[in-house]
Design a protein around this motif. Structure first.
Motif, PDB file in Angstrom:
ATOM      1  N   LYS A  53      15.191  -5.744  -2.070  1.00  0.00           N
ATOM      2  CA  LYS A  53      15.456  -4.303  -2.062  1.00  0.00           C
ATOM      3  C   LYS A  53      14.411  -3.584  -1.219  1.00  0.00           C
ATOM      4  O   LYS A  53      14.740  -2.696  -0.428  1.00  0.00           O
ATOM      5  CB  LYS A  53      15.458  -3.778  -3.497  1.00  0.00           C
ATOM      6  N   TYR A  54      13.156  -3.964  -1.365  1.00  0.00           N
ATOM      7  CA  TYR A  54      12.100  -3.337  -0.577  1.00  0.00           C
ATOM      8  C   TYR A  54      12.241  -3.645   0.915  1.00  0.00           C
ATOM      9  O   TYR A  54      11.866  -2.835   1.764  1.00  0.00           O
ATOM     10  CB  TYR A  54      10.723  -3.789  -1.069  1.00  0.00           C
ATOM     11  N   GLU A 101       0.819  -1.218   0.000  1.00  0.00           N
ATOM     12  CA  GLU A 101       0.000   0.000   0.000  1.00  0.00           C
ATOM     13  C   GLU A 101       0.856   1.274   0.000  1.00  0.00           C
ATOM     14  O   GLU A 101       0.663   2.146  -0.855  1.00  0.00           O
ATOM     15  CB  GLU A 101      -0.980  -0.025   1.183  1.00  0.00           C
ATOM     16  N   PRO A 102       1.810   1.446   0.930  1.00  0.00           N
ATOM     17  CA  PRO A 102       2.628   2.666   0.866  1.00  0.00           C
ATOM     18  C   PRO A 102       3.473   2.760  -0.394  1.00  0.00           C
ATOM     19  O   PRO A 102       3.743   3.866  -0.885  1.00  0.00           O
ATOM     20  CB  PRO A 102       3.493   2.587   2.128  1.00  0.00           C
ATOM     21  N   MET A 103       3.901   1.631  -0.935  1.00  0.00           N
ATOM     22  CA  MET A 103       4.690   1.694  -2.167  1.00  0.00           C
ATOM     23  C   MET A 103       3.822   2.091  -3.364  1.00  0.00           C
ATOM     24  O   MET A 103       4.325   2.665  -4.335  1.00  0.00           O
ATOM     25  CB  MET A 103       5.366   0.348  -2.423  1.00  0.00           C
ATOM     26  N   ALA A 104       2.523   1.804  -3.287  1.00  0.00           N
ATOM     27  CA  ALA A 104       1.613   2.301  -4.320  1.00  0.00           C
ATOM     28  C   ALA A 104       1.513   3.827  -4.252  1.00  0.00           C
ATOM     29  O   ALA A 104       1.419   4.502  -5.285  1.00  0.00           O
ATOM     30  CB  ALA A 104       0.238   1.664  -4.164  1.00  0.00           C
ATOM     31  N   VAL A 105       1.531   4.373  -3.031  1.00  0.00           N
ATOM     32  CA  VAL A 105       1.554   5.829  -2.860  1.00  0.00           C
ATOM     33  C   VAL A 105       2.805   6.405  -3.517  1.00  0.00           C
ATOM     34  O   VAL A 105       2.752   7.420  -4.231  1.00  0.00           O
ATOM     35  CB  VAL A 105       1.504   6.195  -1.362  1.00  0.00           C
ATOM     36  N   GLY A 127      10.681   4.361  -1.424  1.00  0.00           N
ATOM     37  CA  GLY A 127       9.830   3.739  -2.438  1.00  0.00           C
ATOM     38  C   GLY A 127       9.870   4.495  -3.752  1.00  0.00           C
ATOM     39  O   GLY A 127       9.888   3.895  -4.836  1.00  0.00           O
ATOM     40  N   ILE A 128       9.894   5.819  -3.676  1.00  0.00           N
ATOM     41  CA  ILE A 128      10.023   6.643  -4.885  1.00  0.00           C
ATOM     42  C   ILE A 128      11.344   6.362  -5.579  1.00  0.00           C
ATOM     43  O   ILE A 128      11.400   6.231  -6.814  1.00  0.00           O
ATOM     44  CB  ILE A 128       9.900   8.135  -4.512  1.00  0.00           C
TER      45      ILE A 128
END
Length: 336
Positions: free
Chosen positions: A301-302, A134-138, A165-166
């Motif tokens: 990596k994530y 969810e936060p990585m979708a942001v 994430g960006i």
């Protein structure tokens, strides 16, 4: 089942709640991991959102295992590992004022459709990493909003979870050069681990001078402008915008994904004369499962983004960790 409920301002309790029965179009997910978001701490500080103040379920970054499937559900099976779209039902958003939250032992997904409300992930992706979906979708939506090109040079302000994430999203789409700025050395080390080409400690370095050194001088009617094509604000402090606009060349873009709680003044003559583009970013209109494939392909990596994991029984300790400035990056709650 047990669920985390905001019961008063600054108060979260783990309480027993009645589990809802699974209808023919629904699935039941046993939560295995759920991230804590900055918005969770905001909701806690005010006692929840209306009309659920004093009794609001929280948690909107879940990953879990399907344990029951309604007879009408297709393409989802018991035992599937899934990530969840908390906004699939617009008037009942999970953990954001809706009737359910994902900081709970189980989560009912009504009218479950694969690719809309949940997506299946392979077994090799740890649940803690899957909970970043969810936060990585942001973060991915912020990148999509500024639409960087392969040859662009980019500066990301803030190396927290969204900034990292960006950075991953930018490098995954082949952006040429990505610089990350922050004031915490540990976060800058993480930025390099996830793919940043360079970092700037803005507490110790002259950011403008360092950026010109990295990206060259940019065209502008004003002096001392960097050749940076895109700036992304994942920090949420006024100094970031002042710095970005003060060093932006003609035609540069500035994307805002961080929350600014106070109004900020802008030099519109600078915006006009350099024909700058300022773009806002909120949520993930289309990215909730677009990001899933990259997490599956690059989960190691994530995983760097996660700084702490706590058991559900230690939720109070986890929330204290999240609310302590500089103490944590991404905190994830795990369930047995």
């Amino acid at each position: 089942m047990r669920a985390a409920i905001i019961t008063a301002p600054q108060q979260v309790d783990i309480v027993d709640v009645q589990a809802t029965s699974v209808g023919p179009a629904d699935i039941l997910v046993k939560i295995r991991a759920c991230g804590i978001c900055g918005s969770d701490t905001l909701y806690i500080s005010i006692g929840g959102l209306p009309p659920r103040q004093g009794c609001m379920p929280i948690g909107h970054e879940p990953a879990g295992e399907v344990v029951e499937v309604g007879a009408e559900v297709r393409d989802i099976a018991v035992g599937d590992r899934v990530v969840v779209n908390p906004m699939a039902v617009a008037d009942d958003i999970i953990g954001n004022g809706g009737s359910t939250g994902a900081l709970a032992e189980y989560l009912l997904i009504t009218n479950a459709v694969r690719g809309r409300s949940v997506e299946v992930i392979p077994d090799h992706v740890p649940y803690q990493v899957a909970a970043l979906n969810e936060p990585m979708a942001v973060a991915l939506h912020a990148v999509n909003q500024v639409a960087p090109r392969h040859g662009d040079q980019v500066l990301v302000f803030g190396a927290g979870p969204i900034g990292l994430g960006i950075t991953i999203a930018l490098k995954s789409r082949g952006v040429q050069h990505v610089v990350v700025a922050d004031i915490l050395p540990d976060r800058l080390e993480k930025a390099l681990k996830v793919g940043a080409d360079a970092v700037i400690n803005s507490a110790e370095e002259d950011l403008a001078a360092r950026l010109i050194d990295l990206h060259g001088e940019g065209d502008s009617m004003w002096p001392n402008r960097a050749g940076t094509d895109v700036f992304l604000d994942a920090a949420g402090v006024p100094a970031v915008l002042d710095t970005a606009l003060g060093v932006a060349k003609r035609g540069a873009k500035l994307g805002i994904v961080a929350v600014h709680k106070e109004p900020i003044s802008l030099d519109l003559m600078n915006v006009m004369s350099n024909e700058l583009t300022i773009v806002g970013s909120m949520g993930y209109p289309n990215e909730i499962f677009e990001v899933t494939k990259d997490i599956v392909d690059n989960w190691e990596k994530y995983r760097v983004i996660i700084s702490h994991t706590f058991d559900f029984d230690d939720l109070d300790e986890a929330l204290r960790c999240v609310s302590t400035p500089g103490a944590a990056d991404k905190v994830v709650i795990t369930f047995d």
